[in-house]
Scaffold this active site. Sequence first.
Site, PDB file in Angstrom:
ATOM      1  N   LYS A 106       0.849  -1.293   0.007  1.00  0.00           N
ATOM      2  CA  LYS A 106      -0.013   0.029   0.146  1.00  0.00           C
ATOM      3  C   LYS A 106       1.031   1.228  -0.215  1.00  0.00           C
ATOM      4  CE  LYS A 106       0.490  -2.150   4.260  1.00  0.00           C
ATOM      5  NZ  LYS A 106       0.100  -3.290   4.744  1.00  0.00           N
ATOM      6  N   VAL A 133      -5.196  -2.964   0.113  1.00  0.00           N
ATOM      7  CA  VAL A 133      -6.458  -2.282   0.920  1.00  0.00           C
ATOM      8  C   VAL A 133      -7.351  -3.430   1.449  1.00  0.00           C
ATOM      9  CG1 VAL A 133      -8.259  -0.693   0.542  1.00  0.00           C
ATOM     10  CG2 VAL A 133      -6.246  -0.351  -0.606  1.00  0.00           C
ATOM     11  N   GLY A 135      -6.823  -6.224   3.088  1.00  0.00           N
ATOM     12  CA  GLY A 135      -6.264  -7.431   3.145  1.00  0.00           C
ATOM     13  C   GLY A 135      -7.204  -8.808   2.221  1.00  0.00           C
ATOM     14  N   ILE A 137     -10.283  -8.769   1.835  1.00  0.00           N
ATOM     15  CA  ILE A 137     -11.615  -8.201   1.189  1.00  0.00           C
ATOM     16  C   ILE A 137     -11.335  -7.895  -0.213  1.00  0.00           C
ATOM     17  CG2 ILE A 137     -13.460  -6.541   1.496  1.00  0.00           C
ATOM     18  CD1 ILE A 137     -12.568  -6.422   4.334  1.00  0.00           C
ATOM     19  N   GLY A 188       1.245 -11.423  13.541  1.00  0.00           N
ATOM     20  CA  GLY A 188       1.426 -11.400  12.246  1.00  0.00           C
ATOM     21  C   GLY A 188       0.451  -9.966  11.407  1.00  0.00           C
ATOM     22  N   GLU A 191       2.748  -3.882  10.894  1.00  0.00           N
ATOM     23  CA  GLU A 191       3.863  -3.826   9.997  1.00  0.00           C
ATOM     24  C   GLU A 191       5.186  -3.911  10.728  1.00  0.00           C
ATOM     25  OE1 GLU A 191       3.094  -2.721   6.755  1.00  0.00           O
ATOM     26  OE2 GLU A 191       1.434  -3.388   7.666  1.00  0.00           O
ATOM     27  N   LYS A 206      -4.258   3.348   2.498  1.00  0.00           N
ATOM     28  CA  LYS A 206      -5.208   2.628   1.795  1.00  0.00           C
ATOM     29  C   LYS A 206      -6.206   3.604   1.473  1.00  0.00           C
ATOM     30  CE  LYS A 206      -3.582  -1.343   4.604  1.00  0.00           C
ATOM     31  NZ  LYS A 206      -4.021  -1.956   6.061  1.00  0.00           N
ATOM     32  N   GLY A 303      -2.977 -10.346   8.062  1.00  0.00           N
ATOM     33  CA  GLY A 303      -3.041 -11.901   8.358  1.00  0.00           C
ATOM     34  C   GLY A 303      -2.439 -12.601   6.921  1.00  0.00           C
TER      35      GLY A 303
HETATM   36  N1  HSE Z   1      -0.319  -3.781   9.384  1.00  0.00           N
HETATM   37  C1  HSE Z   1      -1.745  -4.025   8.422  1.00  0.00           C
HETATM   38  C2  HSE Z   1      -2.563  -4.134   9.369  1.00  0.00           C
HETATM   39  C3  HSE Z   1      -1.265  -5.151   7.530  1.00  0.00           C
HETATM   40  O1  HSE Z   1      -2.566  -4.184  10.559  1.00  0.00           O
HETATM   41  O2  HSE Z   1      -3.707  -3.825   8.762  1.00  0.00           O
HETATM   42  C4  HSE Z   1      -2.598  -5.172   6.460  1.00  0.00           C
HETATM   43  O3  HSE Z   1      -2.133  -4.142   5.689  1.00  0.00           O
END
Ligand code: HSE
Length: 432
Positions: A106, A133, A135, A137, A188, A191, A206, A303
Site C-alpha cells: 500500500k 487495501v 487484506g 476483502i 503477524g 507492520e 489505503k 494476516g
Molecule cells: N499492518 C496492516 C494491518 C496489515 O494491521 O492492517 C495489512 O495491511
Amino acid sequence: MNNHIKVGMLGIGNIGKGTYQALEMNHDKILETTGFDIEIVKILNRHPEKDRGIDIPKDKYTKDIKDIIEDPEISIVVELIGGIEPATEYMAEAIRHGKSVVTANKAAIAANGKFLSELAQEHQVLLRFEAAVAGGIPILTSLTTALLSNSFSEVHGILNGTTNFILTQMSEFGKDYGEVLKDAQAKGFAEADPTADVEGIDAANKLSILISLVFGAGIRPEKIPTQGITAVCPEDIAFAKESGYRIKLLASAREQGDKLTCSVEPSMVPVKHPLASVNNEFNAVYVKGNAVDELMFYGRGAGSLPTGSAVLGDIIGIARKLGKDSAYDIVPQLRYDSDLEFRGVGESKYYVRMTVADKPGVLGRITTMFGHYDISVEAIQQKTPYECDGERVATLIFILFSVDKSLLTHALDEALKFDVTKSIDNVIRVEE
Ligand code: HSE
C-alpha cells in the site's frame, strides 16, 4: 495458450508465506476451474536457510533479483517486500521487462501508483494490488467491476487490523495498549515498524488508494489529515461505551458538492452502525452508491492466508488476461482526474475531554469561549473532581455539534491559555 503460469516472488515474509500456502492448498482447484497451472518458481530472499515453518524447495530461492526479472519464462512478478523503495524500483524493472506485477504494498502504490500504472500501460502489462487495501476483502475489484455503474458519495473504512485489534481488546477486556500491541505483532498483523499502524499512516495509504478509485482524485497520503490511536485512553473508551458508541480508527472520504473531505482519525461510531461491530483484526469498507445505496464489505484485513488469498486472486485475474488481445487493463485502474476541490477534514461532531481546575465559573468560561467561535455544545459531562498536585481538578467532557476541525483546534488552543485549563486530553470525531 500456455496454461503453465510461472510466477516470481520478491520476498517471503508473512504475506509471501500466505500466498505460497494458499496456492499449495488450492492449486488443483484453481487448475480445475480456470485451466491455469500456477507455479511460484522463484523467490527472492536473502536468508533461504531461515525456518519459516513451510516446506519450500531450496532451489526456488535466489538472492539475485535478475534471476526473476530477466527470466523469460516468468510472466508475473509478485512484490511482497513492502516499503516504498526499493520495492517501487523492483516493480518498475519487472514491468520494463514485460512482466505483469501483483503487489500487496500500500505504501508503494499510494506513493507511486500513478507512475507504476502508467508504466504498465506503456509496456502493455498488468498491475494489480487488491491485497494492498483491506487484506482479504476484494474491495478494489468490486469497486472497479460490479460497482462501476455507481457514483459514490462516501466511503468509510476500518482499514487497519492492528489498531482495530488493539481498540477491541482495550474496549472488550480492558487490556493495556502496549500488551495488546505486542500480541498484534506476534499474530503477524502489524507492520515491521508498527508506528505505521498506530499512527494511522497505513490506513492513510489505503484511503489514498480508495479515494483514487472511488472519486478519481489524487490525494497523497501525507495530505490526508491523519491521527492515530496512541492518545485513546480507557477514559475515552469508557465514555464511548456509556454513551452508545464504539471507538474505531476510521478512514473516511466524502464528496460534498464539488468538495472532497477526508481523514483518518479515531472516531466514535454509534453502536447501531454496522462498522461498530467490526472487531479485532477484521476490516470493513462501507460505501454508499447512488444506485446500489449502502454496502459493507467485511473480512480479515491482515494476516498471512487472507492477504495471500487476495494476492493469488490477482495472479489468477492476470493469468486470465495473458495472451488475450486486449492487454490493457481497467481493473483496478487508479484515476487522478477529478475536479473535486480538496477541503481537508471537513465538519463533524466532536468529543473533547479536558482537565480543568475545580472552581466556580470555569465551565461558564469554557462554554463562553466555544460561543465566541460559534461552536455549539450538545452535551456536557463532569466527572467527580479529584486532587492533583495539591489542587482540586475535574474532567470535563463536551460533545460539540458539527464544527470544522481547524476552527475547533483554534478554540482549544485558546482554552489552553486559561489558567484554569490544565490539559486538553483528547479530541475524537463523533460519527452520526
Ligand atoms: N499492518 C496492516 C494491518 C496489515 O494491521 O492492517 C495489512 O495491511
